[in-house]
Enzyme design. Structure first.
Site, PDB file in Angstrom:
ATOM      1  N   LYS A  32     -22.837  -1.135 -47.313  1.00  0.00           N
ATOM      2  CA  LYS A  32     -23.570  -0.425 -48.357  1.00  0.00           C
ATOM      3  C   LYS A  32     -25.067  -0.689 -48.232  1.00  0.00           C
ATOM      4  CE  LYS A  32     -21.377  -0.302 -52.328  1.00  0.00           C
ATOM      5  NZ  LYS A  32     -20.805  -1.109 -53.422  1.00  0.00           N
ATOM      6  N   ARG A 101     -24.493  -4.696 -56.949  1.00  0.00           N
ATOM      7  CA  ARG A 101     -23.353  -4.093 -56.249  1.00  0.00           C
ATOM      8  C   ARG A 101     -22.921  -4.935 -55.064  1.00  0.00           C
ATOM      9  NH1 ARG A 101     -25.603   1.695 -54.625  1.00  0.00           N
ATOM     10  NH2 ARG A 101     -23.407   2.279 -54.597  1.00  0.00           N
ATOM     11  N   GLY A 110     -13.447  -0.406 -54.094  1.00  0.00           N
ATOM     12  CA  GLY A 110     -13.052  -0.938 -55.392  1.00  0.00           C
ATOM     13  C   GLY A 110     -12.503  -2.349 -55.384  1.00  0.00           C
ATOM     14  N   MET A 112     -14.181  -5.182 -54.844  1.00  0.00           N
ATOM     15  CA  MET A 112     -15.063  -6.207 -55.399  1.00  0.00           C
ATOM     16  C   MET A 112     -15.832  -5.615 -56.571  1.00  0.00           C
ATOM     17  SD  MET A 112     -16.188  -8.320 -52.063  1.00  0.00           S
ATOM     18  CE  MET A 112     -16.819  -6.875 -51.287  1.00  0.00           C
ATOM     19  N   ARG A 345     -21.285   6.140 -46.131  1.00  0.00           N
ATOM     20  CA  ARG A 345     -20.489   5.334 -45.195  1.00  0.00           C
ATOM     21  C   ARG A 345     -19.562   6.264 -44.430  1.00  0.00           C
ATOM     22  NH1 ARG A 345     -17.385   2.725 -50.207  1.00  0.00           N
ATOM     23  NH2 ARG A 345     -16.501   4.633 -50.996  1.00  0.00           N
ATOM     24  N   HIS A 464      -8.815   6.614 -56.697  1.00  0.00           N
ATOM     25  CA  HIS A 464      -8.461   5.363 -56.034  1.00  0.00           C
ATOM     26  C   HIS A 464      -7.153   5.486 -55.252  1.00  0.00           C
ATOM     27  CE1 HIS A 464      -6.549   1.321 -55.965  1.00  0.00           C
ATOM     28  NE2 HIS A 464      -7.756   0.967 -55.550  1.00  0.00           N
ATOM     29  N   SER A 796      10.047  -3.184 -10.856  1.00  0.00           N
ATOM     30  CA  SER A 796       9.929  -2.755 -12.244  1.00  0.00           C
ATOM     31  C   SER A 796      10.278  -3.951 -13.114  1.00  0.00           C
ATOM     32  CB  SER A 796      10.900  -1.598 -12.514  1.00  0.00           C
ATOM     33  OG  SER A 796      10.850  -1.261 -13.878  1.00  0.00           O
ATOM     34  N   GLY A 798      11.601  -5.814 -16.007  1.00  0.00           N
ATOM     35  CA  GLY A 798      12.469  -5.656 -17.178  1.00  0.00           C
ATOM     36  C   GLY A 798      12.071  -6.758 -18.142  1.00  0.00           C
ATOM     37  N   THR A 799      11.074  -6.452 -18.967  1.00  0.00           N
ATOM     38  CA  THR A 799      10.448  -7.542 -19.734  1.00  0.00           C
ATOM     39  C   THR A 799      11.312  -8.045 -20.887  1.00  0.00           C
ATOM     40  OG1 THR A 799       9.203  -5.794 -20.818  1.00  0.00           O
ATOM     41  CG2 THR A 799       8.043  -7.108 -19.171  1.00  0.00           C
ATOM     42  N   CYS A 864       9.558  -1.466 -17.542  1.00  0.00           N
ATOM     43  CA  CYS A 864      10.465  -0.556 -18.245  1.00  0.00           C
ATOM     44  C   CYS A 864      11.080  -1.192 -19.481  1.00  0.00           C
ATOM     45  CB  CYS A 864      11.542  -0.038 -17.306  1.00  0.00           C
ATOM     46  SG  CYS A 864      12.628  -1.327 -16.684  1.00  0.00           S
ATOM     47  N   TYR A 884       2.256   1.880 -13.473  1.00  0.00           N
ATOM     48  CA  TYR A 884       2.673   2.657 -14.634  1.00  0.00           C
ATOM     49  C   TYR A 884       3.360   1.759 -15.650  1.00  0.00           C
ATOM     50  CZ  TYR A 884       7.408   2.207 -12.885  1.00  0.00           C
ATOM     51  OH  TYR A 884       8.598   1.671 -12.482  1.00  0.00           O
TER      52      TYR A 884
HETATM   53  P1  ADP Z   1     -17.923   0.521 -54.897  1.00  0.00           P
HETATM   54  O1  ADP Z   1     -18.202  -0.424 -53.801  1.00  0.00           O
HETATM   55  O2  ADP Z   1     -16.697   0.199 -55.646  1.00  0.00           O
HETATM   56  O3  ADP Z   1     -18.032   1.951 -54.467  1.00  0.00           O
HETATM   57  P2  ADP Z   1     -20.552   0.776 -56.054  1.00  0.00           P
HETATM   58  O4  ADP Z   1     -21.445  -0.387 -55.879  1.00  0.00           O
HETATM   59  O5  ADP Z   1     -20.774   1.888 -55.113  1.00  0.00           O
HETATM   60  O6  ADP Z   1     -19.058   0.263 -55.997  1.00  0.00           O
HETATM   61  O7  ADP Z   1     -20.743   1.237 -57.554  1.00  0.00           O
HETATM   62  C1  ADP Z   1     -19.770   1.745 -58.410  1.00  0.00           C
HETATM   63  C2  ADP Z   1     -20.267   3.031 -59.070  1.00  0.00           C
HETATM   64  O8  ADP Z   1     -21.489   2.832 -59.743  1.00  0.00           O
HETATM   65  C3  ADP Z   1     -20.514   4.126 -58.079  1.00  0.00           C
HETATM   66  O9  ADP Z   1     -20.058   5.336 -58.604  1.00  0.00           O
HETATM   67  C4  ADP Z   1     -21.990   4.144 -57.920  1.00  0.00           C
HETATM   68  O10 ADP Z   1     -22.470   5.398 -57.551  1.00  0.00           O
HETATM   69  C5  ADP Z   1     -22.480   3.728 -59.295  1.00  0.00           C
HETATM   70  N1  ADP Z   1     -23.773   3.030 -59.193  1.00  0.00           N
HETATM   71  C6  ADP Z   1     -24.016   1.884 -58.560  1.00  0.00           C
HETATM   72  N2  ADP Z   1     -25.316   1.554 -58.618  1.00  0.00           N
HETATM   73  C7  ADP Z   1     -25.915   2.531 -59.319  1.00  0.00           C
HETATM   74  C8  ADP Z   1     -27.272   2.761 -59.717  1.00  0.00           C
HETATM   75  N3  ADP Z   1     -28.256   1.931 -59.377  1.00  0.00           N
HETATM   76  N4  ADP Z   1     -27.536   3.866 -60.417  1.00  0.00           N
HETATM   77  C9  ADP Z   1     -26.531   4.702 -60.764  1.00  0.00           C
HETATM   78  N5  ADP Z   1     -25.248   4.552 -60.434  1.00  0.00           N
HETATM   79  C10 ADP Z   1     -24.924   3.472 -59.700  1.00  0.00           C
HETATM   80 MG    MG Z   2     -19.393   3.034 -54.029  1.00  0.00          MG
END
Ligand code: ADP
Ligand code: MG
Ligand code: MG
Length: 915
Positions: A32, A101, A110, A112, A345, A464, A796, A798-799, A864, A884
């Site tokens: 990120k 974040r 989701g 962490m 990403r 999710h 060949s 035969g493993t 084989c 082969y």
């Molecule tokens: P995850 O790794 O679970 O995707 P994120 O860090 O991307 O978590 O954040 C969770 C949500 O919060 C996402 O929808 C993201 O766009 C929103 N978000 C995070 N930081 C900001 C910010 N600075 N302003 C507005 N929305 C944010």
């Molecule tokens: Mg995110």
């Protein structure tokens, strides 16, 4: 000077210098953070912010404290953000709010924690209300902060906040959150703060710096949370990587009707189609879209709402895709008409879209064919050849419910309504389960992974459940909203038809349809998967390049070919259509087991004289010839290796115990008709009894004791080959002698067989090339390979047997009794019957190849055993110089891809020589 722990988004160049490569930056700043920094560098609108490195996280995990200098550097970086935004953290007059974040090198959706709206307190709230003139928005933001802070920093149950909100709405007669007014939210903030204090034992922190500090710690700590650890185990991500922390200026999608937030994929992550797929919500904040609480709008509609923003968005995302040369998964927010990118990403995707996107991007010139081939893992090909629901069965079945086809494939299982039960039933009771939920959350993942399929009644294609299911290749239908799930009574219902927990359902992730009961499945045809066929053709081209490997004498050679194990013409045809370049193993004894043949085989075994035996064998000859004929025809132009009879004879005889019972019963009843024959038969079977038949009279040993059988087989092979040759089919028969342990065995048997081969060719006036060779499946054969190669024109491995005999394990007993313990205890790294044990078995193979080729430089070498379809074992076969690998027809496509991967990995390198 203290180490640099903090990188403002603008300092990505410095990070790159320090880390040495882009991969290194991703490791240092997380996916990120590096994406946000990279976008900032490219001039994409990203809210100002900075990243605390994964190195800092790892220090924190060791000592439990922020490393020296880190906090000061964060404050320093925050000042820069204040300058850029013209706002001040904690200043009621003009406050800066940030999010904190998480973000590791590999995305863990989701898994962490993220905390939004940091920087709000009682005083700042007042200032913000003045500034925005929007008290509803400000109070809403504040209650979100108190909620997120309590749940993520202190890990309290979300119920302590969710329940008061539900109660409040009920009291007021509200249905939706949008019904809440400014005063309502304000009142609720008071309730939340009380709940916070009551549960946590202290007030919600009014010091905004304290908020940032605690949030940062919480993100670091979430790396070792149960959810995150479970996820890493399931995806093989190392615990050592750590997570970065990103502090990002808040932008608000919930500031009115000119604001919004959304997520999008630059191509369709389910089908791979080259069309943007995304969802957004006007007047909403981040999590609202993914949570599936409100009904989202399709991204195309944004063009109507805000054409300029839409065009800018399409332009940015298309540039991002060009830049990363891969499909991007982005998050964005529009604040009062201005677009902000919050994340980019490489998007998670299904097996189908993995292949399509790789092939399309190569055709578009974005990546090379080699890159396309490398992007598709053997597991993806495996998934594509997995079962689908039978089309005819679907026509007759009644559709129970329909939702979004979030992750393709057919799943049949018993419905369970929570993750723990689904996991328990799958693991402990070995049931096929389908997890059914209104929606899923990160702590449901273990239940999803354990299940055959997932079904939800809420949420869309980016929810999710959908994202996780796609990643793990679990068939999944989401948002089947006609289903009413009653979690308490463990039952679901659609229009009066209910399904109780534990009942069977069928979920079609390809179409989004759900059926009650078990629908039959069938394997998909490879012919229809044109993208996969293209990719595999590219893979074959790579493997076939003449300079892929360097032999010990300096000559160049291509990579490993893929052949198939096939006993019947229909298997051979399938193998060929799947891309096999030869038959590496045809087991002839299967042909003896067919109902009309078995009695003849038994008479042949019982024969007391060689003449009698030959008489019976002559009855078998025409059928054997026919079998081989079909095989040669199917493999026109390719080599076909036929193994002479291998198993011990008792396998062809009736069961001894059952026969004994019959004899006793006849004696008791005084029946005499046929008794004598049965008694004779019983005596013969007793005579054939061996205490360890797998190491007894079988393979070449049997051929030496009873040569008539293999003489008949060789005659059958060469008569069939000659007939085919005369019909214009190109034949390359290769006769394989099993279980050789000493060259003397070959010296005894091979010349007799060669004589028969030559005689047949003369009789039929047909000449074609042929080979005689041996299996290497006894350690002594591997050790004396140089001697064996004097006669054998091919080897060949035969493993399966070679692994049994090298370890001294009997496979069935080992897998049943102790192999699991051995792997769990780390005594063995993997099950050696699935993946070749390189140090032991592999070493013997390597030795055999080297010594065999010293005797006979053009010795053809293959494998084989079941290992022939295992990517790791294929790599080893490439490294030691096999020509082969031969595997089951169904695994041929997987093996072709694996062979190309290893060809690219070691391109041009020398094959391994003996240590
Ligand atoms: P995850 O790794 O679970 O995707 P994120 O860090 O991307 O978590 O954040 C969770 C949500 O919060 C996402 O929808 C993201 O766009 C929103 N978000 C995070 N930081 C900001 C910010 N600075 N302003 C507005 N929305 C944010
Ligand atoms: Mg995110
Ligand atoms: Mg064997």
């Amino acid at each position: 000077m203290a180490k640099k722990w903090v990188y403002p988004f603008e300092e990505v160049d410095q990070a790159e210098k320090y880390a040495g490569s882009w991969d290194g930056v991703r490791g240092l700043l997380g996916g990120k953070g590096s994406g946000l920094a990279d976008m900032t560098r490219a001039g994409v609108p990203v809210p100002p912010g900075f990243t605390v490195t994964t190195e800092a996280c790892n220090e924190f995990r060791k000592t439990g404290k922020f490393p020296p200098g880190m906090w000061d550097q964060m404050l320093e970086a925050l000042k820069v953000v204040e300058q850029k935004t013209g706002k001040k953290f904690g200043d009621p007059e003009n406050p800066l709010l940030v999010s904190c974040r998480s973000g590791a090198k590999f995305s863990m959706p989701g898994m962490m924690n993220t905390i939004l709206n940091i920087g709000l307190n009682d005083a700042v709230v007042q200032g913000m209300i003045k500034l925005t003139n929007n008290p509803r928005f400000v109070w809403d933001a504040y209650r979100r902060l108190v909620d997120m802070f309590g749940t993520t920093v202190f890990g309290v149950d979300d119920e302590i906040f969710a329940q008061p909100l539900t109660d409040y709405k009920a009291r007021k007669g509200y249905k939706l959150d949008t019904d809440m007014t400014a005063d309502d939210w304000k009142a609720l903030v008071g309730t939340f703060k009380q709940a916070y204090k009551k549960t946590i034992g202290e007030d919600f922190p009014q010091d905004v710096y304290k908020q940032m500090e605690l949030a940062t710690k919480a993100v670091f700590e979430s790396w070792m949370g149960k959810r995150a650890i479970d996820y890493r185990r399931a995806t093989n991500i190392s615990d050592d990587l750590g997570t970065a922390v990103n502090i990002v200026t808040m932008v608000f999608g919930n500031m009115g009707d000119d604001s919004g937030t959304g997520v999008a994929f630059t191509r369709n992550p389910s089908t791979g189609d080259k069309k943007m797929m995304g969802e957004y919500l006007m007047n909403a904040q981040g999590e609202d879209v993914v949570a599936g609480i409100r009904n989202t709008q399709q991204i195309d509609e944004l063009v109507k709402n805000m054409p300029q923003v839409y065009n800018q968005f399409m332009d940015i995302t298309s540039k991002l895709e060009q830049h990363y040369k891969d499909m991007q998964d982005v998050e964005f927010t529009i604040e009062r008409g201005k677009l902000w990118m919050l994340q980019t990403r490489n998007g998670k995707r299904t097996a189908k879209s993995t292949v399509k996107i790789a092939v399309d991007m190569a055709n578009e010139g974005l990546i090379t064919k080699e890159e396309a081939v490398l992007r598709v893992t053997p597991e993806v090909v495996d998934a594509l050849l997995h079962p689908q629901f039978d089309e005819n069965a679907k026509k007759d079945a009644v559709v129970y419910a329909k939702g979004v086809n979030a992750s393709p494939g057919a799943a049949v299982g018993q419905a369970y309504f929570d993750a723990d039960t689904a996991e328990k039933m799958a693991k402990e009771n070995k049931q096929a389960t389908i997890m059914v939920r209104p929606f899923t959350k990160p702590d449901d993942v273990h239940g999803m992974i354990a299940s055959q399929g997932v079904l939800t009644s809420e949420g869309g294609a980016t929810s999710h459940a959908a994202v996780v299911a796609r990643q793990f290749g679990i068939p999944c239908v989401v948002g089947a909203s006609m289903i009413k799930i009653d979690l308490e009574n463990r039952i679901m219902e659609v229009n009066g038809t209910s399904v109780k927990e534990g009942e069977w359902i069928s979920v079609d992730g390809t179409t989004g349809q759900v059926y009650v009961g078990k629908l039959p499945t069938s394997a998909p045809s490879l012919e229809e998967q044109t993208d996969l066929l293209t990719l595999l053709t590219w893979a074959d081209e790579i493997t076939a390049r003449k300079e892929i490997r360097t032999l010990p004498d300096g000559r160049k050679a291509p990579g490993v070919q893929v052949w198939a194990n096939a006993d019947y013409p229909k298997d051979a045809r399938r193998a060929r259509s799947y891309g096999a370049k030869g038959i590496g193993l045809c087991r002839t004894e299967h042909m003896f087991f067919e109902t009309e043949r078995l009695p003849i085989v038994q008479k042949m075994i019982l024969a007391e004289t060689s003449e009698e035996r030959t008489k019976q064998l002559n009855l078998l000859l025409p059928t054997q010839r026919k079998d081989f004929d079909g095989l040669f025809e199917a493999m026109d132009g390719y080599p076909v290796i036929i193994r002479l009879i291998d198993p011990p004879l008792h396998e062809f005889m009736p069961d001894e115990e059952k026969l004994l019972e019959e004899v006793i019963e006849m004696r008791v009843k005084g029946e005499t008709r046929g008794l004598q024959e049965k008694e004779n038969l019983l005596a013969t079977i007793k005579g054939l009894h061996e205490s360890n038949p797998m190491m007894g009279l079988r393979g070449v040993r049997l051929s030496i004791v009873m040569p008539e059988i293999v003489e008949m087989q060789v005659r059958g092979i060469f008569e069939a080959a000659a007939d085919c040759h005369l019909r214009g089919i190109v034949v390359h028969p290769e006769v394989m002698i099993p279980l050789t342990g000493t060259v003397k065995e070959l010296e005894w048997i091979q010349p007799r067989l060669v004589r028969i081969a030559k005689a047949v060719m003369e009789e039929k006036k047909a000449t074609f090339t042929y080979k005689f060779g041996t299996m290497i499946e006894i350690p002594r054969a591997a050790v004396t390979a140089g001697e064996l190669a004097k006669l054998a024109e091919f080897f060949s491995f035969g493993t399966n047997d070679l692994t049994q005999m090298t370890f001294g394990y009997s496979r069935d007993d080992a897998e049943r009794n102790f192999l699991i313990t051995y792997v769990a205890e780390g005594i063995l790294p993997k099950n050696p019957f699935q993946t070749i044990d390189r140090e032991g078995v592999g070493r013997l193979m390597q030795m055999a190849v080297n010594e065999g080729r010293q005797t006979r430089p053009d010795l053809e070498v293959g494998i084989c055993g079941e290992h022939g379809g295992d990517p790791d074992s294929i790599e080893w076969c490439h490294m030691i110089g096999n020509n082969y690998v031969s595997c089951s027809p169904f695994r041929v496509p997987i093996a072709r891809l694996a062979a190309a991967h290893v060809a690219l990995k070691y391109a041009g390198q020398k094959i391994l020589e003996d240590k």
